[in-house]
Write a protein that holds these residues in place. Structure first.
Motif, PDB file in Angstrom:
ATOM      1  N   LYS A  73     -65.772 -25.346  18.323  1.00 11.48           N
ATOM      2  CA  LYS A  73     -64.841 -24.251  18.029  1.00 11.48           C
ATOM      3  C   LYS A  73     -63.495 -24.495  18.696  1.00 11.48           C
ATOM      4  O   LYS A  73     -62.441 -24.263  18.099  1.00 11.48           O
ATOM      5  CB  LYS A  73     -65.414 -22.913  18.507  1.00 11.48           C
ATOM      6  CG  LYS A  73     -66.560 -22.387  17.700  1.00 11.48           C
ATOM      7  CD  LYS A  73     -67.031 -21.063  18.317  1.00 11.48           C
ATOM      8  CE  LYS A  73     -68.407 -20.687  17.869  1.00 11.48           C
ATOM      9  NZ  LYS A  73     -68.905 -19.495  18.572  1.00 11.48           N
ATOM     10  N   LEU A  74     -63.535 -24.953  19.943  1.00  6.94           N
ATOM     11  CA  LEU A  74     -62.305 -25.225  20.685  1.00  6.94           C
ATOM     12  C   LEU A  74     -61.475 -26.299  19.987  1.00  6.94           C
ATOM     13  O   LEU A  74     -60.278 -26.114  19.758  1.00  6.94           O
ATOM     14  CB  LEU A  74     -62.640 -25.664  22.120  1.00  6.94           C
ATOM     15  CG  LEU A  74     -61.478 -26.202  22.953  1.00  6.94           C
ATOM     16  CD1 LEU A  74     -60.450 -25.117  23.225  1.00  6.94           C
ATOM     17  CD2 LEU A  74     -62.014 -26.794  24.258  1.00  6.94           C
ATOM     18  N   THR A  75     -62.105 -27.400  19.639  1.00  6.87           N
ATOM     19  CA  THR A  75     -61.335 -28.482  19.014  1.00  6.87           C
ATOM     20  C   THR A  75     -60.830 -28.079  17.630  1.00  6.87           C
ATOM     21  O   THR A  75     -59.711 -28.427  17.262  1.00  6.87           O
ATOM     22  CB  THR A  75     -62.160 -29.781  18.933  1.00  6.87           C
ATOM     23  OG1 THR A  75     -63.378 -29.527  18.248  1.00  6.87           O
ATOM     24  CG2 THR A  75     -62.449 -30.329  20.312  1.00  6.87           C
ATOM     25  N   THR A  76     -61.616 -27.318  16.901  1.00  8.03           N
ATOM     26  CA  THR A  76     -61.164 -26.852  15.585  1.00  8.03           C
ATOM     27  C   THR A  76     -59.943 -25.946  15.720  1.00  8.03           C
ATOM     28  O   THR A  76     -58.949 -26.106  15.019  1.00  8.03           O
ATOM     29  CB  THR A  76     -62.306 -26.107  14.861  1.00  8.03           C
ATOM     30  OG1 THR A  76     -63.398 -27.009  14.683  1.00  8.03           O
ATOM     31  CG2 THR A  76     -61.848 -25.574  13.519  1.00  8.03           C
ATOM     32  N   ARG A  77     -60.002 -24.999  16.650  1.00  9.82           N
ATOM     33  CA  ARG A  77     -58.885 -24.079  16.858  1.00  9.82           C
ATOM     34  C   ARG A  77     -57.623 -24.848  17.261  1.00  9.82           C
ATOM     35  O   ARG A  77     -56.550 -24.604  16.754  1.00  9.82           O
ATOM     36  CB  ARG A  77     -59.234 -23.046  17.928  1.00  9.82           C
ATOM     37  CG  ARG A  77     -58.111 -22.096  18.176  1.00  9.82           C
ATOM     38  CD  ARG A  77     -58.438 -20.706  18.586  1.00  9.82           C
ATOM     39  NE  ARG A  77     -59.760 -20.223  18.745  1.00  9.82           N
ATOM     40  CZ  ARG A  77     -60.561 -19.775  17.766  1.00  9.82           C
ATOM     41  NH1 ARG A  77     -60.157 -19.786  16.531  1.00  9.82           N
ATOM     42  NH2 ARG A  77     -61.749 -19.307  18.024  1.00  9.82           N
ATOM     43  N   LEU A  78     -57.775 -25.783  18.183  1.00  9.75           N
ATOM     44  CA  LEU A  78     -56.612 -26.549  18.634  1.00  9.75           C
ATOM     45  C   LEU A  78     -56.041 -27.429  17.525  1.00  9.75           C
ATOM     46  O   LEU A  78     -54.821 -27.579  17.419  1.00  9.75           O
ATOM     47  CB  LEU A  78     -56.967 -27.393  19.859  1.00  9.75           C
ATOM     48  CG  LEU A  78     -57.149 -26.602  21.155  1.00  9.75           C
ATOM     49  CD1 LEU A  78     -57.650 -27.509  22.269  1.00  9.75           C
ATOM     50  CD2 LEU A  78     -55.849 -25.906  21.561  1.00  9.75           C
ATOM     51  N   MET A  79     -56.890 -27.983  16.677  1.00 12.35           N
ATOM     52  CA  MET A  79     -56.386 -28.809  15.577  1.00 12.35           C
ATOM     53  C   MET A  79     -55.650 -27.950  14.545  1.00 12.35           C
ATOM     54  O   MET A  79     -54.652 -28.376  13.970  1.00 12.35           O
ATOM     55  CB  MET A  79     -57.522 -29.592  14.914  1.00 12.35           C
ATOM     56  CG  MET A  79     -58.066 -30.704  15.786  1.00 12.35           C
ATOM     57  SD  MET A  79     -56.826 -31.926  16.292  1.00 12.35           S
ATOM     58  CE  MET A  79     -56.475 -31.442  17.965  1.00 12.35           C
ATOM     59  N   GLN A  80     -56.111 -26.726  14.322  1.00  6.14           N
ATOM     60  CA  GLN A  80     -55.405 -25.823  13.408  1.00  6.14           C
ATOM     61  C   GLN A  80     -54.021 -25.498  13.947  1.00  6.14           C
ATOM     62  O   GLN A  80     -53.038 -25.535  13.208  1.00  6.14           O
ATOM     63  CB  GLN A  80     -56.202 -24.539  13.207  1.00  6.14           C
ATOM     64  CG  GLN A  80     -57.467 -24.717  12.419  1.00  6.14           C
ATOM     65  CD  GLN A  80     -58.349 -23.476  12.453  1.00  6.14           C
ATOM     66  OE1 GLN A  80     -58.210 -22.599  13.296  1.00  6.14           O
ATOM     67  NE2 GLN A  80     -59.299 -23.419  11.521  1.00  6.14           N
ATOM     68  N   VAL A  81     -53.942 -25.201  15.237  1.00  2.00           N
ATOM     69  CA  VAL A  81     -52.649 -24.887  15.854  1.00  2.00           C
ATOM     70  C   VAL A  81     -51.745 -26.113  15.830  1.00  2.00           C
ATOM     71  O   VAL A  81     -50.569 -26.022  15.475  1.00  2.00           O
ATOM     72  CB  VAL A  81     -52.831 -24.364  17.301  1.00  2.00           C
ATOM     73  CG1 VAL A  81     -51.512 -24.296  18.038  1.00  2.00           C
ATOM     74  CG2 VAL A  81     -53.501 -22.996  17.277  1.00  2.00           C
ATOM     75  N   ALA A  82     -52.298 -27.273  16.183  1.00  2.00           N
ATOM     76  CA  ALA A  82     -51.502 -28.501  16.189  1.00  2.00           C
ATOM     77  C   ALA A  82     -50.976 -28.811  14.794  1.00  2.00           C
ATOM     78  O   ALA A  82     -49.808 -29.212  14.640  1.00  2.00           O
ATOM     79  CB  ALA A  82     -52.332 -29.665  16.725  1.00  2.00           C
TER      80      ALA A  82
END
Length: 173
Positions: A73-82
């Motif tokens: 979930k963390l990596t998915t959220r950060l990739m969406q923001v990035a």
């Protein structure tokens, strides 16, 4: 020759959406947000690959499963923001037009309201990164909704003024 703009309906300031997108991409706010976002992506990747990997090996089977889920979930959220931030940078650098950036495929998705961590034994480092990622996502989501709104919402009626209006109308007869 000026760049054509897309009519996106009435804007509260009278400015076009394209101009708003272009101005944001060139702003100090964008620069700070971009820097923070990319640093958080790097920090999370380093933690997950280092301390997080070591700490996850010490977890029980149930906690390890929760760790895997939360880290995903963390990596998915950060990739969406990035991804969103990179679109704005492409606008700033002239690699993408503001009109193209308005496409719905570049919008940031709402996130589900965060629940408590899925297991009490999750490493504090993961929880801290998750909280920071959620805060960043919420700020970027606010910017996204503000810049790329589909239409200007109607102002909410003031209930006091509408009651006064009804009273005035009643006593005019």
């Amino acid at each position: 020759m000026s760049e054509p703009t897309v009519d996106s309906g009435p804007e509260p300031t009278g400015r076009s959406r394209s101009a708003e997108v272009r101005d944001f991409a060139r702003s100090e706010l964008f620069e700070r947000t971009f820097q923070e976002g990319m640093e958080l992506v790097e920090e999370a990747a380093a933690w997950l690959d280092g301390d997080g990997r070591r700490e996850s090996k010490l977890l029980s089977r149930a906690a390890a499963l929760a760790y895997a889920s939360e880290s995903m979930k963390l990596t998915t959220r950060l990739m969406q923001v990035a991804s969103w931030l990179l679109v704005q940078r492409a606008v700033r650098e002239g690699d993408m037009t503001p009109e193209a950036a308005c496409d719905t495929r570049y919008r940031l998705a709402d996130r589900a309201v965060a629940a408590e961590p899925s297991h009490p034994d999750l490493p504090i480092g993961l929880i801290e990164l998750t909280v920071r990622a959620e805060r960043l996502h919420d700020r970027v989501l606010y910017l996204d909704r503000r810049m790329y709104r589909d239409e200007t919402p109607e102002p909410e009626a003031n209930p006091v003024l509408s009651q006064l209006g009804m009273l005035e109308a009643a006593f005019r007869t």
